[in-house]
Scaffold this motif. Structure first.
Motif, PDB file in Angstrom:
ATOM      1  N   LEU A  54       0.571  -1.110  -0.009  1.00 43.96           N
ATOM      2  CA  LEU A  54      -0.093   0.005   0.031  1.00 43.96           C
ATOM      3  C   LEU A  54       0.797   1.345  -0.009  1.00 43.96           C
ATOM      4  CD1 LEU A  54      -2.721   1.242   0.115  1.00 43.96           C
ATOM      5  CD2 LEU A  54      -2.762   0.972   2.547  1.00 43.96           C
ATOM      6  N   TYR A  55       2.014   1.295   0.556  1.00 44.54           N
ATOM      7  CA  TYR A  55       2.739   2.422   0.781  1.00 44.54           C
ATOM      8  C   TYR A  55       3.131   2.677  -0.723  1.00 44.54           C
ATOM      9  CZ  TYR A  55       6.976   5.472   1.645  1.00 44.54           C
ATOM     10  OH  TYR A  55       7.700   6.364   1.334  1.00 44.54           O
ATOM     11  N   LEU A  88      -3.282  14.967  -4.795  1.00 45.67           N
ATOM     12  CA  LEU A  88      -3.435  13.900  -3.723  1.00 45.67           C
ATOM     13  C   LEU A  88      -2.427  14.510  -2.679  1.00 45.67           C
ATOM     14  CD1 LEU A  88      -3.688  10.493  -5.341  1.00 45.67           C
ATOM     15  CD2 LEU A  88      -5.250  11.964  -4.371  1.00 45.67           C
ATOM     16  N   ASP A  89      -2.737  14.342  -1.313  1.00 44.38           N
ATOM     17  CA  ASP A  89      -2.008  14.712  -0.255  1.00 44.38           C
ATOM     18  C   ASP A  89      -1.185  13.508   0.211  1.00 44.38           C
ATOM     19  OD1 ASP A  89      -0.985  15.451   2.283  1.00 44.38           O
ATOM     20  OD2 ASP A  89      -2.503  17.048   2.567  1.00 44.38           O
ATOM     21  N   LYS A  90       0.174  13.318  -0.120  1.00 45.22           N
ATOM     22  CA  LYS A  90       0.758  12.160   0.388  1.00 45.22           C
ATOM     23  C   LYS A  90       0.729  11.976   1.890  1.00 45.22           C
ATOM     24  CE  LYS A  90       5.327  12.269   0.638  1.00 45.22           C
ATOM     25  NZ  LYS A  90       6.785  12.489   0.315  1.00 45.22           N
ATOM     26  N   ASN A  91       0.969  13.053   2.724  1.00 45.78           N
ATOM     27  CA  ASN A  91       1.130  12.757   4.318  1.00 45.78           C
ATOM     28  C   ASN A  91      -0.215  12.548   4.801  1.00 45.78           C
ATOM     29  OD1 ASN A  91       3.895  13.497   3.869  1.00 45.78           O
ATOM     30  ND2 ASN A  91       3.166  15.671   4.305  1.00 45.78           N
ATOM     31  N   LEU A  92      -1.308  12.993   4.204  1.00 45.19           N
ATOM     32  CA  LEU A  92      -2.564  12.797   4.742  1.00 45.19           C
ATOM     33  C   LEU A  92      -2.909  11.245   4.351  1.00 45.19           C
ATOM     34  CD1 LEU A  92      -5.113  13.834   5.943  1.00 45.19           C
ATOM     35  CD2 LEU A  92      -6.059  14.247   3.377  1.00 45.19           C
ATOM     36  N   LEU A  93      -2.592  10.697   3.196  1.00 39.52           N
ATOM     37  CA  LEU A  93      -2.810   9.136   2.998  1.00 39.52           C
ATOM     38  C   LEU A  93      -1.874   8.405   3.830  1.00 39.52           C
ATOM     39  CD1 LEU A  93      -3.073   9.642  -1.205  1.00 39.52           C
ATOM     40  CD2 LEU A  93      -4.818   9.099   0.493  1.00 39.52           C
ATOM     41  N   GLU A 101      -0.737   9.101   6.786  1.00 34.14           N
ATOM     42  CA  GLU A 101      -1.282   9.216   8.280  1.00 34.14           C
ATOM     43  C   GLU A 101      -2.572   8.163   8.206  1.00 34.14           C
ATOM     44  OE1 GLU A 101      -1.871   9.727  12.069  1.00 34.14           O
ATOM     45  OE2 GLU A 101      -0.237  10.103  10.896  1.00 34.14           O
ATOM     46  N   LYS A 102      -3.381   8.284   7.101  1.00 33.74           N
ATOM     47  CA  LYS A 102      -4.633   7.647   7.243  1.00 33.74           C
ATOM     48  C   LYS A 102      -4.642   6.015   7.248  1.00 33.74           C
ATOM     49  CE  LYS A 102      -8.996   7.286   4.520  1.00 33.74           C
ATOM     50  NZ  LYS A 102      -9.864   7.644   3.462  1.00 33.74           N
ATOM     51  N   TYR A 103      -3.666   5.808   6.483  1.00 33.21           N
ATOM     52  CA  TYR A 103      -3.351   4.218   6.313  1.00 33.21           C
ATOM     53  C   TYR A 103      -2.074   3.613   6.725  1.00 33.21           C
ATOM     54  CZ  TYR A 103      -7.043   4.872   2.715  1.00 33.21           C
ATOM     55  OH  TYR A 103      -8.140   4.809   2.061  1.00 33.21           O
ATOM     56  N   LYS A 104      -1.752   4.415   7.967  1.00 32.37           N
ATOM     57  CA  LYS A 104      -0.377   4.363   8.684  1.00 32.37           C
ATOM     58  C   LYS A 104      -0.148   2.659   9.118  1.00 32.37           C
ATOM     59  CE  LYS A 104      -1.701   6.172  13.093  1.00 32.37           C
ATOM     60  NZ  LYS A 104      -1.397   7.495  14.019  1.00 32.37           N
ATOM     61  N   ASN A 105      -1.205   2.092   9.534  1.00 37.47           N
ATOM     62  CA  ASN A 105      -1.295   0.825  10.097  1.00 37.47           C
ATOM     63  C   ASN A 105      -1.381  -0.339   9.056  1.00 37.47           C
ATOM     64  OD1 ASN A 105      -0.863   1.797  12.858  1.00 37.47           O
ATOM     65  ND2 ASN A 105      -3.268   1.930  12.992  1.00 37.47           N
ATOM     66  N   GLN A 106      -1.730   0.030   7.777  1.00 38.78           N
ATOM     67  CA  GLN A 106      -1.642  -0.832   6.767  1.00 38.78           C
ATOM     68  C   GLN A 106      -0.765  -0.584   5.478  1.00 38.78           C
ATOM     69  OE1 GLN A 106      -5.880  -0.782   5.435  1.00 38.78           O
ATOM     70  NE2 GLN A 106      -6.195   0.660   7.273  1.00 38.78           N
ATOM     71  N   LEU A 107       0.284   0.207   5.713  1.00 38.97           N
ATOM     72  CA  LEU A 107       1.313   0.459   4.711  1.00 38.97           C
ATOM     73  C   LEU A 107       1.976  -0.507   3.943  1.00 38.97           C
ATOM     74  CD1 LEU A 107       2.729   3.853   5.993  1.00 38.97           C
ATOM     75  CD2 LEU A 107       1.089   3.545   4.442  1.00 38.97           C
ATOM     76  N   HIS A 108       2.262  -1.799   4.768  1.00 39.00           N
ATOM     77  CA  HIS A 108       2.831  -3.179   4.266  1.00 39.00           C
ATOM     78  C   HIS A 108       1.964  -3.939   3.967  1.00 39.00           C
ATOM     79  CE1 HIS A 108       6.741  -1.957   5.615  1.00 39.00           C
ATOM     80  NE2 HIS A 108       6.531  -1.626   7.125  1.00 39.00           N
TER      81      HIS A 108
END
Length: 261
Positions: A145-146, A159-164, A166-173
């Motif tokens: 996902l990252y 698109l706001d990279k930082n916002l995305l 932060e929103k998906y920080k627990n699912q990036l892998h």
């Protein structure tokens, strides 16, 4: 293991680590035309019985490659084996596992003389060391996902990279592509080609290895084991375990020692 005819050194090792079951699977071989195939799969840990998916996939490539004197089109080989594996994984899921999803990552390396081709699905990786450039490159790009977010932001700067993130920080892998039963995400895979010359090294690994070592570790261990190259992979797995790897661990090292005839 070394092969004097092809002037190739192999080293490979797998371990279940702290897991109850080893969901990784791998194979490497040389055919009668001195072509080389390496396959590494990492069953998806969040899905029970995914060792079935990794084992089925490796066996499809092993059987196809072993029965042919020469591979004339490695892309065709990959496509055929991938589709066969998908059908068998899906059939197993539907008939034996009540439709439960099972899946695996997949990284494949095919070497023909001084040319290498890599195919990738998921987050198992291939690294290449070029003696001429004296550096390592990560050939594959993780399908997670990252990286999907990074690609989306590049394609659409609004698109706001930082916002995305932060929103998906627990699912990036989380994986965005893999080989999975009853899902067609395997239809889009990556292909890479590069020169594989004398002194070069290829390193295939599951995330249980590469997340817990660095390229300096690989360089040092290869240097220390110069007279016993077959132990390099086990030493790398041991190092990852020392560094608290909590996953299955598998790696394959391929080194070209001389010009192959």
């Amino acid at each position: 293991m070394s092969n004097k005819q092809t002037c190739i050194n192999f080293s490979y090792h797998t371990a279940k680590g702290l897991r109850d079951i080893n969901e990784d699977a791998y194979w490497q071989g040389i055919n009668k035309s001195n072509q080389i195939l390496c396959v590494l799969c990492d069953g998806i840990g969040s899905q029970d019985d995914s060792q079935i998916a990794s084992q089925i996939t490796v066996k499809e490539f092993q059987d196809y490659f072993s029965k042919r004197r020469k591979i004339y089109n490695c892309k065709k080989m990959f496509h055929i084996c991938l589709e066969r594996a998908y059908k068998k994984i899906t059939n197993c899921s539907n008939k034996d596992l009540n439709g439960k999803k099972i899946g695996t990552t997949l990284v494949v390396l095919f070497i023909n003389n001084d040319q290498a081709t890599c195919f990738n699905l998921g987050d198992s990786r291939l690294y290449h060391f070029s003696l001429q450039q004296n550096k390592w490159d990560q050939i594959t790009k993780d399908h997670n996902l990252y990286n999907h977010i990074m690609e989306s932001v590049e394609a659409d700067p609004s698109l706001d990279k930082n916002l995305l993130i932060e929103k998906y920080k627990n699912q990036l892998h989380a994986l965005t592509r893999c080989l999975e039963s009853n899902a067609l995400v395997h239809k889009k895979y990556d292909t890479f080609s590069f020169a594989f010359e004398v002194g070069d090294v290829c390193f295939l690994a599951s995330d249980g290895v590469y997340h817990f070592i660095n390229l300096n570790d690989i360089n040092k261990i290869i240097s220390d084991q110069r007279n016993s190259f077959e132990k390099v992979a086990q030493k790398l797995v041991d190092k990852a375990l020392q560094n608290k790897s909590n996953d299955n661990l598998t790696c394959i090292i391929v080194e070209k020692t001389n010009a192959c005839q």
